[in-house]
Design an enzyme around this catalytic site. Sequence first.
Site, PDB file in Angstrom:
ATOM      1  N   LEU A 167       0.806  -1.219   0.000  1.00 53.23           N
ATOM      2  CA  LEU A 167       0.000   0.000   0.000  1.00 53.23           C
ATOM      3  C   LEU A 167       0.841   1.273   0.000  1.00 53.23           C
ATOM      4  CD1 LEU A 167      -2.192  -2.140   0.717  1.00 53.23           C
ATOM      5  CD2 LEU A 167      -3.336  -0.332   2.002  1.00 53.23           C
ATOM      6  N   ALA A 195      -4.175  -1.345   6.361  1.00 50.35           N
ATOM      7  CA  ALA A 195      -4.048   0.063   6.747  1.00 50.35           C
ATOM      8  C   ALA A 195      -2.777   0.269   7.549  1.00 50.35           C
ATOM      9  CB  ALA A 195      -5.252   0.503   7.587  1.00 50.35           C
ATOM     10  N   TYR A 196      -2.389   1.524   7.657  1.00 46.73           N
ATOM     11  CA  TYR A 196      -1.343   1.926   8.598  1.00 46.73           C
ATOM     12  C   TYR A 196      -2.070   2.181   9.910  1.00 46.73           C
ATOM     13  CZ  TYR A 196       2.585   4.548  10.617  1.00 46.73           C
ATOM     14  OH  TYR A 196       3.611   4.977  11.419  1.00 46.73           O
ATOM     15  N   THR A 197      -1.841   1.340  10.921  1.00 45.48           N
ATOM     16  CA  THR A 197      -2.620   1.408  12.161  1.00 45.48           C
ATOM     17  C   THR A 197      -1.780   1.738  13.395  1.00 45.48           C
ATOM     18  OG1 THR A 197      -2.387  -0.989  12.462  1.00 45.48           O
ATOM     19  CG2 THR A 197      -4.361  -0.207  11.306  1.00 45.48           C
ATOM     20  N   TYR A 209      -3.135   9.633  12.477  1.00 45.22           N
ATOM     21  CA  TYR A 209      -3.813   8.412  12.052  1.00 45.22           C
ATOM     22  C   TYR A 209      -5.250   8.711  11.653  1.00 45.22           C
ATOM     23  CZ  TYR A 209      -6.405   4.038  12.483  1.00 45.22           C
ATOM     24  OH  TYR A 209      -7.249   2.986  12.253  1.00 45.22           O
TER      25      TYR A 209
END
Length: 281
Positions: A31, A54-56, A119
């Site tokens: 991603l 996702a970047y979490t 975020y």
Amino acid sequence: MSLLAFGQTGQVARELARLGVRTLSRGDADLSDPQTCAEVIMASGASAVINAAAYTAVDRAEEEEALAFTVNSAAPAAMAKACAAKKIPLVHISTDYVFDGSGVAPFTPSDPVAPLGVYGRSKAAGEREIRMTGAVHSILRTSWVFSAHGANFVKTMLRLGAERDALSIVSDQIGGPTPAAAIARACVDMAERLQHDPSVTGTYHFSGAPDVSWADFARAIFAEARMDVAVTEIPSADYPTPAARPLNSRLDCAGTHAAFGISRPDWHRGLREVLTELRII
């Protein structure tokens, strides 16, 4: 229906794989390279796409803003453009962190977003980008995800509870713990419905019931696991983190039930299922 899901090692992605959905690893589609994500969709032959990646890293995002926005905004935008070109639906998982957590009323999908940190801003940006493409889509905001996989609050409590007989847990953050398995099922149901009825395109909420504080969720975990651990309630101010957390993560999920017939999952039942899988009970 041929489903394709971005993400392979995350909590929801693992549950999607259990449902027979083809999942993509970072090696298949990174991603951080949005164009590759679009190319994978164009070549896939899929009838619908689920973005469960996702970047979490909420706190680390404060130092890696560019990467967070690439993964959480630019990549979903590229996916949505590809889905629009292919005329197939996209189900995208988002978060309660798009809200500022003010008040005590459950947030509705139409409430204005006001993220507290990088975020949340990156996820809100991803939502906007998806809507702008014109793709048939469902943006599914959820909260407090837990499962037998990966890092999550349930597994953290089990680990700490095995090491200590007393813990201090935040009590002024309220939300709905949500089993990853329930999210995966909801995503599949939404994707199937969108294929046949694009009129349900939109933003939806999905969280476990009933709403609870982190402290009370911890007590429930220890009770179900038969662990004798005392929980002391503390305010968020006593547990500072680089990124602020919303105090109110309650989500109004009525629209999800109205459009898709999907009800809020009972997190107590989901917790027992996770503890059974982990062989705790």
